[in-house]
Motif scaffolding. Structure first.
Motif, PDB file in Angstrom:
ATOM      1  N   PHE A  96      11.143  71.011 -11.222  1.00  0.00           N
ATOM      2  CA  PHE A  96      11.315  72.109 -12.165  1.00  0.00           C
ATOM      3  C   PHE A  96      12.794  72.211 -12.510  1.00  0.00           C
ATOM      4  O   PHE A  96      13.661  71.957 -11.664  1.00  0.00           O
ATOM      5  N   THR A  97      13.095  72.597 -13.751  1.00  0.00           N
ATOM      6  CA  THR A  97      14.481  72.676 -14.193  1.00  0.00           C
ATOM      7  C   THR A  97      14.749  73.989 -14.914  1.00  0.00           C
ATOM      8  O   THR A  97      13.853  74.576 -15.532  1.00  0.00           O
ATOM      9  N   VAL A  98      16.013  74.432 -14.839  1.00  0.00           N
ATOM     10  CA  VAL A  98      16.484  75.566 -15.623  1.00  0.00           C
ATOM     11  C   VAL A  98      17.941  75.276 -15.965  1.00  0.00           C
ATOM     12  O   VAL A  98      18.703  74.773 -15.129  1.00  0.00           O
ATOM     13  N   GLY A  99      18.309  75.545 -17.213  1.00  0.00           N
ATOM     14  CA  GLY A  99      19.668  75.216 -17.597  1.00  0.00           C
ATOM     15  C   GLY A  99      20.039  75.749 -18.961  1.00  0.00           C
ATOM     16  O   GLY A  99      19.330  76.559 -19.565  1.00  0.00           O
ATOM     17  N   GLY A 100      21.170  75.279 -19.464  1.00  0.00           N
ATOM     18  CA  GLY A 100      21.657  75.708 -20.762  1.00  0.00           C
ATOM     19  C   GLY A 100      22.739  74.786 -21.268  1.00  0.00           C
ATOM     20  O   GLY A 100      23.136  73.834 -20.591  1.00  0.00           O
ATOM     21  N   GLY A 101      23.234  75.069 -22.476  1.00  0.00           N
ATOM     22  CA  GLY A 101      24.269  74.236 -23.053  1.00  0.00           C
ATOM     23  C   GLY A 101      24.528  74.600 -24.496  1.00  0.00           C
ATOM     24  O   GLY A 101      24.319  75.739 -24.916  1.00  0.00           O
ATOM     25  N   MET A 102      24.964  73.597 -25.266  1.00  0.00           N
ATOM     26  CA  MET A 102      25.289  73.798 -26.673  1.00  0.00           C
ATOM     27  C   MET A 102      24.532  72.784 -27.527  1.00  0.00           C
ATOM     28  O   MET A 102      24.311  71.657 -27.103  1.00  0.00           O
ATOM     29  N   ARG A 103      24.125  73.231 -28.726  1.00  0.00           N
ATOM     30  CA  ARG A 103      23.413  72.374 -29.661  1.00  0.00           C
ATOM     31  C   ARG A 103      24.089  72.436 -31.025  1.00  0.00           C
ATOM     32  O   ARG A 103      24.445  73.516 -31.520  1.00  0.00           O
TER      33      ARG A 103
END
Length: 247
Positions: free
Chosen positions: A175-182
């Motif tokens: 399972f994954t959880v994350g964030g960033g920029m697009r």
């Protein structure tokens, strides 16, 4: 695809050191299980032509990948899987304790890198990622993705925390959880539009399958929320499949 370049680094798989005894001594082992199967060549597809029984002594000659060439007291030579060799004892009665080196490397892996292809919100997507496993179940992962659509292209850089349920098993859900920029790049030629840079957050789940040697098959789904300057945020789903290597 135009504008997309991901350098693929080919990791050289280390060859296993052969068992090479000195000329004045031999590496010997004694079968303590019910039997040990000797095959004509190193591989499970080759036939078993001799079975060494409990108490029989085998001389270890050389190793090729997961197989060891042995010779018994009558001069019969054949190949035995390294896991069976690991269940034998040496001259002092101690277990040799060797195992498939590839499987052991998989159990002790710390770094992982891979390439993936799939679908991001009904557009073609390609990704490259790298991960560091800092505990038995947790790793941090950085990924770069480009997608190519009819009306716009996009680039995305994200970081995620990944939890593996059974990290040493052949099949391991995660399972994954994350964030960033697009960055979104519209393709419109009729009206001048500007590229958009937005923050994204994601959650996902997937499955790792250990293929053997140093390769892993990876399947995953992620759900993204893009936080725009407009009234409504944008949501998108992503399906991907890829091959990874570890070290």
């Amino acid at each position: 695809m135009p504008g997309f370049r991901i350098p693929l680094v080919l990791l050289t798989l280390a060859l296993l050191m052969p068992l090479s005894p000195r000329a004045d001594e031999s590496v010997r082992s004694t079968v303590v299980e019910a039997y040990a199967e000797m095959r004509t060549q190193p591989g499970r597809t080759y036939p078993v032509f001799y079975v060494a029984e409990r108490g029989e002594t085998l001389e270890l000659l050389k190793q090729r990948t997961d197989w060891v060439k042995v010779r018994n007291y009558r001069g019969i030579e054949g190949w035995v899987h390294v896991d069976e060799i690991g269940q034998m004892v040496d001259a002092s009665g101690e277990l040799l304790g060797v195992h498939s080196p590839n499987r052991e490397a998989y159990h002790n892996r710390r770094w992982e890198a891979g390439l993936m292809i799939g679908d991001f919100d009904s557009t073609d997507a390609l990704s490259a990622y790298g991960a560091w496993q800092f505990t038995r179940n947790l790793s941090v992962e950085a990924a770069y993705t480009e997608n190519f659509g009819e009306f716009s292209d996009g680039k995305m850089l994200t970081a995620s925390l990944v939890h593996q349920m059974f990290p040493q098993a052949r099949y391991s859900p995660f399972f994954t959880v994350g964030g960033g920029m697009r960055q979104t790049n519209p393709r419109s030629t009729l009206v001048e539009t500007e590229d958009r840079n937005d923050a994204v957050a994601n959650v996902g789940a997937g499955l790792r399958v250990y293929l053997g040697s140093r390769f892993i098959l990876r399947l995953q789904y992620k759900h993204y929320v893009t936080m725009t300057d407009r009234d409504d945020d944008e949501e998108a789903g992503e399906w991907k499949i890829g091959i990874s290597t570890f070290f």
